[in-house]
Write a protein that holds these residues in place. Sequence first.
Motif, PDB file in Angstrom:
ATOM      1  N   ALA A 300      38.443  35.917  42.272  1.00 35.70           N
ATOM      2  CA  ALA A 300      38.716  34.855  41.301  1.00 35.70           C
ATOM      3  C   ALA A 300      39.355  35.418  40.030  1.00 35.70           C
ATOM      4  CB  ALA A 300      37.415  34.125  40.959  1.00 35.70           C
ATOM      5  N   ALA A 301      38.825  36.549  39.562  1.00 36.99           N
ATOM      6  CA  ALA A 301      39.366  37.169  38.354  1.00 36.99           C
ATOM      7  C   ALA A 301      40.807  37.624  38.576  1.00 36.99           C
ATOM      8  CB  ALA A 301      38.497  38.342  37.934  1.00 36.99           C
ATOM      9  N   ALA A 302      41.080  38.191  39.752  1.00 37.12           N
ATOM     10  CA  ALA A 302      42.436  38.639  40.055  1.00 37.12           C
ATOM     11  C   ALA A 302      43.400  37.455  40.075  1.00 37.12           C
ATOM     12  CB  ALA A 302      42.452  39.359  41.401  1.00 37.12           C
ATOM     13  N   ALA A 303      42.957  36.343  40.654  1.00 37.10           N
ATOM     14  CA  ALA A 303      43.802  35.141  40.689  1.00 37.10           C
ATOM     15  C   ALA A 303      44.113  34.649  39.278  1.00 37.10           C
ATOM     16  CB  ALA A 303      43.110  34.043  41.492  1.00 37.10           C
ATOM     17  N   LYS A 304      43.106  34.713  38.419  1.00 33.32           N
ATOM     18  CA  LYS A 304      43.292  34.295  37.024  1.00 33.32           C
ATOM     19  C   LYS A 304      44.252  35.224  36.294  1.00 33.32           C
ATOM     20  CE  LYS A 304      40.654  33.411  32.783  1.00 33.32           C
ATOM     21  NZ  LYS A 304      39.285  33.391  32.183  1.00 33.32           N
ATOM     22  N   VAL A 305      44.050  36.529  36.436  1.00 32.99           N
ATOM     23  CA  VAL A 305      44.898  37.516  35.763  1.00 32.99           C
ATOM     24  C   VAL A 305      46.347  37.389  36.216  1.00 32.99           C
ATOM     25  CG1 VAL A 305      45.363  39.978  35.450  1.00 32.99           C
ATOM     26  CG2 VAL A 305      43.008  39.156  35.477  1.00 32.99           C
TER      27      VAL A 305
END
Length: 409
Positions: A300-305
Amino acid sequence: MTSVKEQEAIRKLMVFLQEWDSAHKVARSRILDNFIKSNDGKTEPELELEFSQGASLFLARLTAWLRMTYTYSTCLNRLLKSVGIFLSAASGRRYLTEFLEIGSVSILLEILGLNHLKEEDKRESVKLLQLVADAGRKYKELICESYGVRSLAEFLATSKSAEAQEDAQVLLDSLGRGNPKYQNQVYKGLIAVLPCASPRAQQLALQTLRVMQDMVGEAPSVLVEPVLGVLCSVHLEVQYEAIQLLKALMAHEVRPALLKGLVALLTPPRKKAFTFCNKTAKDPTALCLREPMLVYIQQAAAAKVIGVLAKESAEVAEELIQLEVVHGLMVAVGNLDYVASQRHASISLEYFVHTFPIVEECVKKALGHTLFQRFMDSPETWYTKLDPVQAEELASNTVDIPGDIARMQ
C-alpha cells in the motif's frame, strides 16, 4: 604577597577540596547537588572567582571520579551535570581541553552502551558529547575517531527515551555538518538505524538523512533496501518521512534502483501474503486473515509513493511505466485482503490513466468496458464492489506497455 582576603579564599578552596577528597558517595552526592544549584550557567571567570582561581582542581577531581566509577556510580547523573557546568561555561575552552586529556570522549561513548545504566544518565552523556562537538571541527573528528557514530547510532536505535533519541539525533546531525572527513560515515550510520524496531528512531534517522542528502551528494546503493524496508511500518509518521526522503532521492543516481524496488513491492509473492491461524485451529493448514501482513502494508505504501513521485515528475512517471508499474498497480487493486492497497493503487492508477493515453487504452482493455467505466467514475471507491472473480482477474493481469510507446506519450 597575597592579601588577607585572597588567603582566606584559598583556605576555603583547600577546605572544600579536602572535604571532597575525604567524602564518601553520599557526601559527594550532596556536594554535587550544591555545586549544580549554585553554579549552573556561570561563565569561566565566575567559576574561577567561586573557586579562587582553582576551578580546574575541582574539575580534575570530577573527571578522575568519573573515570573510576562511571560503570556503576549511583550519582552518575549529578557527576555528568557538574562536568557540563564546566564545559558549557562561556570562555571556558580550557575546561574542555582538561576534560578531554583523560580520554573522556571514550568514557562518554561507553556509557551509552552500558545496559544497566539509566536512560537519564545516558542522555547527560550525549549532552556532554554535544558540548564537545559544538567546540569545532577537530572535536567532531575526535568523537568520530572514537567510534562515536556507531555508538550514537546504536543508542538512537535502542533507547527507550524519546528525549534521549532526539538528543542523539541532534548530535549525529551536528557531526554530519562541517565535518567532511566523517560526513559519509555519519550518513551510513543513520542508514544502519533504519531496520531497527523503534519507530521514533526510524523517523529521526529518515529526517536527518534527508537534511544531509544535499551535503553528501550521491546516495550509496546500500540505501535502497533499508529505505524501502521502512515502508512496511504501521506508523504513518515513519512512512511520511520515507516518502520525503524518496522524493529527495529522485534527483540522484540511485533513482532507477529505488523505482524498480517500489514497483516490485506492488506484487509480493502470494505465499507471503497470508498467515496461519493459531496453533489450536482444527485444520493447521487453513489460512486466515488476522492483522494485515507487513507485505500488504508495504504494498500500500509503495502504491502511494509511486503516485506521489509520478505526479511530481513526468520523467519519473515514464520510467515507472517502463518498469511495468501499471501491471503492479492493478495487482494491488485486486488485493481484497487489504483495502489500503486497493485505495492507494487505484488513486495512483487513475493518474497514469488520465496522463498517458496508452495506459488508458491498456487498462480499459484489461478491465472491460463496464468495470473500466466504474473505475473512471469513482476511482476512490470502485474497488469496494469488486467480486472475487474480478479481483483475481486484476491480480493475474498481464498488462504490458512497451517502454518506447510510453516515452512517446
